[in-house]
Design an enzyme around this catalytic site. Structure first.
Site, PDB file in Angstrom:
ATOM      1  N   GLU A   3       1.546  -0.393  -5.156  1.00 49.15           N
ATOM      2  CA  GLU A   3       0.532   0.743  -5.448  1.00 49.15           C
ATOM      3  C   GLU A   3       1.501   1.961  -5.714  1.00 49.15           C
ATOM      4  O   GLU A   3       1.900   2.499  -4.688  1.00 49.15           O
ATOM      5  CB  GLU A   3      -0.234   0.978  -4.208  1.00 49.15           C
ATOM      6  CG  GLU A   3      -1.513   2.126  -4.546  1.00 49.15           C
ATOM      7  CD  GLU A   3      -1.824   2.703  -3.507  1.00 49.15           C
ATOM      8  OE1 GLU A   3      -3.169   3.620  -3.930  1.00 49.15           O
ATOM      9  OE2 GLU A   3      -1.542   2.634  -2.507  1.00 49.15           O
TER      10      GLU A   3
ATOM     11  N   ASP B 282       0.767  -1.161   0.074  1.00 51.97           N
ATOM     12  CA  ASP B 282      -0.003   0.142   0.130  1.00 51.97           C
ATOM     13  C   ASP B 282       1.129   1.193  -0.251  1.00 51.97           C
ATOM     14  O   ASP B 282       1.970   1.480   0.918  1.00 51.97           O
ATOM     15  CB  ASP B 282      -0.872  -0.006   1.059  1.00 51.97           C
ATOM     16  CG  ASP B 282      -1.673   1.112   1.210  1.00 51.97           C
ATOM     17  OD1 ASP B 282      -2.830   1.276   0.440  1.00 51.97           O
ATOM     18  OD2 ASP B 282      -1.625   2.041   2.237  1.00 51.97           O
TER      19      ASP B 282
END
Ligand code: GLC
Length: 566
Positions: free
Chosen positions: A293, A232
């Site tokens: 990401e 993330d």
């Protein structure tokens, strides 16, 4: 600039790829074509709150996911990425982790996780977890200790600084969720830094103890049987140690009312690559995959995330492709060619839990189902790994809240009404026409969109023309056709403004893909004999899509996928 707005921007100029494509084979078992398991796999993002609620409390859970594994298997999914399911105060719905090595009771227990992993393995489905590496929750024991005193053991695990003066944060950085990226804590009279919400303090990755602790978390889950991680917000791991002010990108305010800054000093710092090499080394010991990401918007930055000799992320989510927000063959051609020529294996994503669903982004309001099939026909047949988002396969729509008091997402709460947040793309999965779309017997945490009456798994499974049936057909083909699995990408008719067409060529076989991105009938002719092929046999085609000789006719938003013979 706000990350969600970045997502929605059509990419600017692309840098030309520097390095030729190459296989990346540091893992273990490769197939006959030299591919690792994750290169031929289809990934599927599950947002656990919204997928299936087994205990009827209105929030989805791990046992709910387990109960749907047969559905996922039949659909053609090989790996599920579960958005964070760890203990969390849920300020950012799990992206604020208070314990990395457990499961939030609202989602179940570690035993439930183990059962899910075991049942998934039985079906050949890999489990990927969401590793929130940039920050923890402010309720994590590390942060609670860190804030307790300037001399606490974990003080330097986060980023604490004096203000510039009374009521003045250390610099001008703004939070992605609105307001300053610094929050003053009166206990120790210093500010702590948070790229996102104040409840999500950034870890200090310059501290070796943080690195060790996070590497241990990675090992802990790999040992428990997960096949990798989606990292993330990994681009935000490091900040300029001198805390220079960010430059103002342009005058005015963003949707959250903050100055529009270029994240020059708190995003994409080069130090992130050392961490990625470390995480990758550990992943390789377990044949694990790292999805990132990464928010790259050019190929140079994308190649950096693959790493020299592909020793960082196997699947950086580049977002070049997803930032084409209109059905434009020219734009897609440009982005596909760029990603195809990058130094690592391409990853294709068209929807996720942070952006408006692809159904709405590309849909014209009149042909949305056909357009959903065009998008499936596109990203599921390209060379690379697709990552689906739950509900995309049935044509779920984005349904944002209409009243401020209904908003759950912190981003929408701060940004209302200009920025309504991300609730709209996180609504419950639509399983059938029953109460709450079969998601739960209790009132779901977000309302079920009215479209569940027409778009749900049960009804679409029975309808051979549904979006779901189309996804199943294409996914089945993708798993069995050597050219779709391993073939190179060869663009065709590059000046065609309406039809996006390409070949996937593997040894003496090829598949032709032709996608009509317009609302009128189109005919496209291809010089297939010049390329050494003759004759096209339809494999998957929408209504009125057919081939005669070297010519394909496509109805409005038609899709034709055919096998070529030598
Ligand atoms: C990522 C997640 C997003 C979350 C943010 C902070 O961008 O995808 O949902 O809010 O990180 O963790």
């Amino acid at each position: 600039m706000h990350r969600k707005s970045l997502w929605m921007l059509v990419c600017g100029l692309l840098c030309l790829p520097l390095v030729a494509a190459s296989a990346q084979n540091s893992g273990k078992a490769a197939d006959a074509a030299g591919h690792q398991w994750w290169q031929n796999a289809v990934f599927y993002e599950v947002y656990p709150r919204s997928f299936a609620d087994s205990n009827n409390d209105g929030v989805g859970d791990l046992n709910g996911i387990t109960s749907k594994l047969d559905y996922l298997k039949k659909l053609g999914v090989d790996a599920i990425w579960i958005s964070p399911c760890f203990p969390s105060p849920q300020k950012d719905f799990g992206y604020d982790v208070s314990d990395y090595e457990n499961v939030d009771p609202m989602y179940g227990t570690l035993a439930d996780f183990d059962r899910l992993a075991k049942e998934a393995k039985k079906r050949g489905i890999h489990i990927i977890l969401d590793f929130v590496v940039n920050h923890t929750s402010d309720q994590h024991k590390w942060f609670l200790d860190s804030k307790s005193s300037r001399t606490a053991e974990h003080r330097d695990w986060y980023i604490w600084r004096d203000g510039k003066g009374p009521d003045q944060p250390p610099n001008n950085w703004v939070s992605d969720f609105g307001g300053p990226a610094w929050t003053f804590d009166p206990t120790t009279n210093q500010y702590y830094y948070h790229f996102f919400e104040a409840a999500q303090p950034d870890l200090n990755w310059r501290n070796p103890a943080v690195k060790d602790a996070m590497f241990d978390v990675e090992r802990w889950w790999l040992k428990r049987g997960v096949s990798g991680f989606r990292l993330d917000a990994v681009d935000t791991l490091f900040e300029d140690p001198d805390l220079n002010d960010n430059p103002i990108e342009r005058p005015g305010k963003n949707a959250l009312g903050d100055p529009i800054e270029e994240n020059k000093y708190n995003d994409n710092l080069p130090e992130v690559h050392d961490v990625l090499r470390g995480l990758r080394k550990i992943a390789d010991e377990y044949d694990g995959v790292l999805i990132g990401e990464t928010w790259t918007d050019d190929i140079v930055a994308l190649n950096r995330y693959y790493g020299d000799g592909n020793n960082e992320l196997q699947l950086p989510m580049d977002f070049l492709f997803a930032t084409v927000n209109k059905l434009s063959p020219a734009e897609f051609r440009k982005q596909i060619a760029a990603v195809d020529a990058a130094s690592g294996w391409p990853t294709f994503v068209i929807s996720n839990h942070d952006i408006v669903r692809s159904y709405d982004r590309y849909g014209d309001g009149a042909h949305n189902d056909q357009i959903a099939k065009v998008m499936a026909g596109l990203y599921l047949t390209l060379r690379g790994t697709p990552i689906m988002y739950y509900g995309e396969e049935i044509g779920m729509t984005t349904t944002p809240p209409t009243r401020k008091e209904d908003v759950k997402d912190p981003l929408g709460i701060t940004g209302w009404p200009e920025e309504k947040g991300r609730d709209g793309e996180r609504t419950p999965m639509q399983w059938n026409e029953n109460e709450n779309a079969g998601f739960s017997k209790a009132t779901p945490w977000l309302p079920v969109p009215p479209s569940y009456k027409t778009h749900n798994v049960a009804d679409e499974s029975k309808d051979p023309d549904s979006v779901l049936s189309f996804y199943k057909k294409v996914l089945k083909l993708r798993h069995t056709n050597p050219a779709l699995l391993d073939g190179s990408y060869v663009p065709l008719n590059e000046n065609d403004q309406n039809v996006l067409a390409y070949l996937r060529v593997y040894k003496d076989q090829a598949v032709l893909v032709a996608l009509n991105m317009s609302g009128t009938e189109q005919t496209a002719s291809f010089d297939l004999s010049k390329k050494g092929f003759s004759g096209v046999k339809s494999l998957v085609a929408t209504e009125k899509a057919e081939a005669k000789g070297e010519t394909v006719t496509l109805g409005p938003f038609g899709v034709f996928i055919g096998q070529l013979a030598k």
